[in-house]
Design a protein around this motif. Structure first.
Motif, PDB file in Angstrom:
ATOM      1  N   THR A  50      50.348  69.310   4.369  1.00 22.08           N
ATOM      2  CA  THR A  50      51.692  68.729   4.337  1.00 22.08           C
ATOM      3  C   THR A  50      52.580  69.345   5.409  1.00 22.08           C
ATOM      4  N   GLU A  51      52.546  70.659   5.522  1.00 19.55           N
ATOM      5  CA  GLU A  51      53.362  71.342   6.529  1.00 19.55           C
ATOM      6  C   GLU A  51      52.948  70.947   7.940  1.00 19.55           C
ATOM      7  N   SER A  52      51.653  70.798   8.168  1.00 18.22           N
ATOM      8  CA  SER A  52      51.166  70.393   9.492  1.00 18.22           C
ATOM      9  C   SER A  52      51.655  68.998   9.839  1.00 18.22           C
ATOM     10  N   PHE A  53      51.624  68.098   8.840  1.00 14.79           N
ATOM     11  CA  PHE A  53      52.081  66.740   9.111  1.00 14.79           C
ATOM     12  C   PHE A  53      53.577  66.707   9.385  1.00 14.79           C
ATOM     13  N   VAL A  54      54.355  67.367   8.550  1.00 11.35           N
ATOM     14  CA  VAL A  54      55.818  67.351   8.721  1.00 11.35           C
ATOM     15  C   VAL A  54      56.202  67.907  10.093  1.00 11.35           C
ATOM     16  N   ALA A  55      55.435  68.859  10.595  1.00  9.81           N
ATOM     17  CA  ALA A  55      55.713  69.434  11.916  1.00  9.81           C
ATOM     18  C   ALA A  55      55.521  68.420  13.035  1.00  9.81           C
ATOM     19  N   GLU A 107      56.894  63.362  16.914  1.00 13.00           N
ATOM     20  CA  GLU A 107      55.910  62.468  17.523  1.00 13.00           C
ATOM     21  C   GLU A 107      55.665  61.255  16.636  1.00 13.00           C
ATOM     22  N   VAL A 108      55.689  61.458  15.335  1.00 15.22           N
ATOM     23  CA  VAL A 108      55.380  60.397  14.386  1.00 15.22           C
ATOM     24  C   VAL A 108      56.414  59.278  14.412  1.00 15.22           C
ATOM     25  N   GLU A 136      60.517  58.337   6.265  1.00 13.48           N
ATOM     26  CA  GLU A 136      59.153  58.258   5.765  1.00 13.48           C
ATOM     27  C   GLU A 136      58.502  59.639   5.744  1.00 13.48           C
ATOM     28  N   VAL A 137      58.836  60.454   6.715  1.00 11.38           N
ATOM     29  CA  VAL A 137      58.302  61.817   6.734  1.00 11.38           C
ATOM     30  C   VAL A 137      58.847  62.605   5.541  1.00 11.38           C
ATOM     31  N   ARG A 138      60.123  62.440   5.244  1.00 10.58           N
ATOM     32  CA  ARG A 138      60.714  63.141   4.095  1.00 10.58           C
ATOM     33  C   ARG A 138      60.086  62.659   2.783  1.00 10.58           C
TER      34      ARG A 138
END
Length: 465
Positions: A58-63, A67-68, A86-88
C-alpha cells in the motif's frame, strides 16, 4: 508466430498511449504454476506477516501518486483534479481490510461439548483471478487484491484493456514490497485466453467487474467447474428526494453523484425521483449547478468534466438522450454551453432530462455517462415502486431529514446498499454487493472475506475412555 499486442487508445486525443504484448498460452501457464507454488507456502504464513506485506504494498503504491494521476487521465479520461481521490480511496480500503483481517479470519469457537473440541477455521481458496474494470481501476482491483492476499491466497490480476498500466502498477508495488515470486501477477490477456484461464483447474475463484454480458461470459467459461464467482455488473442507481430534504445539500451531492467521472461510476446516480412539493425548486437548482461544470482535457487542472472513456461510449449516451427526446423528454441543458462537446468524440456535455418515464431506455437501461433523468413523484410509495422497477440493484439513495421514514423506505428497496443523505460512495466497512442483474457475491467488509475463503470444520474427540 507474431506476438499479439494491446493498444490503449487515449480518450484525451485519440492517440495510442501505450502498446503492450498480450500473454501467450505458455506465459499464462507459467504464471499459473508460479501462483500455485507461491500460494502453497503463503497459506501457512501468519496474519501479521501478511499484513506487513500488504501495508508495504500500500505504501509503495501511494508513493506513486504523482505518476498514477496523469496516467489515469491518459488511459481513461479522469481529470487530474480528481485523480488523487482514487489513490486516497485505495489507501483507505487497503488499510481497513488489513485492520479487520485478524478478526475476520479468526477461528470460530462453536461452544463447549463435553469430551470434544470443535471450531471452524477460514481456509484460503488458492489462486484468485481478478478481472477488473477501467472506470475506477485501482479501487475496483484493491477490493479483491488486498483481502485475497490477507486471506492467504495468490492473485492474478487481468485488468481492462483500457487501463493495463494500472495492473502493472500493482505488480511494481508488490515487487517493491518484497512479495514472494508468483504471489501476485499482472497479466494482459485476450478474451479467448481469459476464458481459457477461467476454465483452468489451477484457478480457484474469479472476481469480475464489468458488464452484464461480460458476467454471462465469465459464468459460461466456468461452466462445469465448482468454483466461486464474484460478479459486480450493471447498475441504474436511483435517488429519491423527499419533501423534507435539505434541498441545497441534496442538489450539491446528487449533481456530483450524477456527473463525477463523467457519469462512469458503478454507483453513480442515473435516475432521480423528486417529490412534487420540491420538484421545481430542485430541478432549477440542479440545472444551475450542472451548468457550472467545465468540460475539457483531463490534463487541465481546471477541468471538472473529462471525456468519456471512448467515442463509442459517448455515442451510445447521445443515442439514449435522442431516443428519450423523441419519446417526449425535454433536455434542459444547451450543449452549446460546452464547446468541447462534439459528436464523433468522447467529449460529451452533461445533460438533464425531464418529462421522462419508464418506457424510455434512459430510465431503464444502464447509461454510464453524464446524463440524468428526473421524474416527479407524489408519494413515498410511488418512489419505492419506481426505484425497484429495474433489472439492476447496486445502490439507492434517500434524501430526507426524517430518519424513521428513511429506515422504513430502506427496508423496501431492492439494492445491495441504501444510502441516506449521501451517494456514490463505498464504505469499506460495509459489503459491496448487488442484487438482480447487478451480480452476486460481495467484496470488502468482514463479509468480503467469506467469499475469499472456505469454512473448515474441526471436530476432535479428546477423551476416548
Amino acid at each position: 508466430m507474431s506476438t499479439q499486442t494491446l493498444k490503449v487508445v487515449s480518450p484525451v486525443d485519440g492517440s495510442i498511449y501505450a502498446e503492450l504484448p498480450l500473454a501467450s498460452e505458455k506465459e499464462i501457464d507459467t504464471t499459473l504454476n508460479n501462483a500455485r507454488r507461491a500460494q502453497a507456502a503463503w497459506r501457512h504464513t501468519s496474519i501479521a506477516e501478511r499484513a506487513a506485506l500488504a501495508l508495504r504494498f500500500t505504501e509503495s503504491f501511494v508513493a506513486m501518486k504523482d505518476e498514477v494521476v496523469p496516467e489515469l487521465a491518459w488511459q481513461m479520461g479522469r481529470p487530474i483534479a480528481f485523480g488523487g481521490g482514487e489513490v486516497r480511496g485505495f489507501e483507505e480500503r487497503a488499510r481497513y481490510m488489513v485492520d479487520i483481517a485478524g478478526e475476520s479470519l479468526a477461528d470460530i469457537d462453536v461452544g463447549p461439548k463435553e469430551g470434544f473440541k470443535r471450531w471452524i477455521s477460514r481456509e484460503p481458496l488458492g489462486v484468485i483471478l481478478a478481472i477488473a474494470a477501467w472506470n475506477y481501476p485501482y479501487l475496483i482491483a484493491v477490493n479483491v487484491v488486498v483481502p485475497a492476499i490477507m486471506a492467504g491466497n495468490a492473485v492474478i490480476l487481468k485488468h481492462s484493456g483500457q487501463v493495463p498500466l494500472c495492473a502493472d502498477r500493482f505488480a511494481t508495488a508488490f515487487k517493491q514490497a518484497g512479495a514472494p515470486e508468483g504471489l501476485f501477477a499482472s497479466i494482459h490477456m485476450s478474451h479467448e485466453l481469459t476464458e481459457k484461464t477461467i476454465a483452468d483447474p489451477r484457478v480457484d475463484y474469479v472476481a469480475f467487474t464489468g458488464s452484464v454480458a461480460g458476467g454471462h461470459a465469465v459464468v459460461k467459461a466456468a461452466a462445469g467447474r465448482f468454483i466461486g464467482i464474484g460478479l459486480e455488473l450493471g447498475g441504474k442507481d436511483p435517488a429519491y428526494v423527499r419533501p423534507d430534504a435539505n434541498i441545497p445539500f441534496a442538489i450539491e451531492n446528487l449533481v456530483d453523484g450524477a456527473f463525477f467521472n463523467s457519469g462512469q461510476s458503478c454507483c453513480g446516480q442515473e435516475r432521480l425521483y423528486v417529490h412534487a412539493d420540491v420538484y421545481d425548486r430542485f430541478v432549477e437548482g440542479f440545472i444551475d449547478l450542472a451548468r457550472t461544470y467545465k468540460l475539457g482535457s483531463p490534463l487541465d487542472s481546471a477541468t471538472t468534466l473529462g471525456p468519456m472513456v471512448r467515442t463509442s461510449a459517448a455515442s451510445f449516451v447521445r443515442g439514449q438522450i435522442e431516443s428519450a427526446v423523441r419519446g417526449g423528454a425535454r433536455a434542459l441543458i444547451d450543449e452549446k454551453l460546452f464547446p468541447a462537446s462534439k459528436p464523433g468524440t468522447p467529449y460529451l456535455a452533461p445533460q438533464v432530462l425531464v418529462d421522462v418515464n419508464h418506457q424510455m431506455d434512459v430510465m431503464r437501461e444502464e447509461t454510464f455517462g453524464p446524463v440524468i433523468g428526473i421524474m416527479k413523484v407524489s408519494s413515498d410509495e410511488e418512489a419505492i415502486q419506481l426505484m425497484n422497477d429495474s433489472p439492476y440493484g447496486l445502490t439507492a439513495s434517500l434524501w430526507t431529514e426524517d430518519e424513521e421514514a428513511a429506515t422504513a423506505i430502506d427496508d423496501k428497496i431492492e439494492t445491495g446498499t441504501v444510502f441516506m443523505n449521501r451517494c456514490d460512495y463505498l464504505d469499506p466497512a460495509l459489503p459491496w454487493t448487488g442484487v438482480k442483474d447487478t451480480g452476486r457475491g460481495a467484496t470488502l467488509s468482514r463479509v468480503g472475506y467469506e467469499f475469499l475463503t472456505r469454512p473448515k470444520g474441526h471436530h476432535q474427540r479428546i477423551k476416548t475412555s
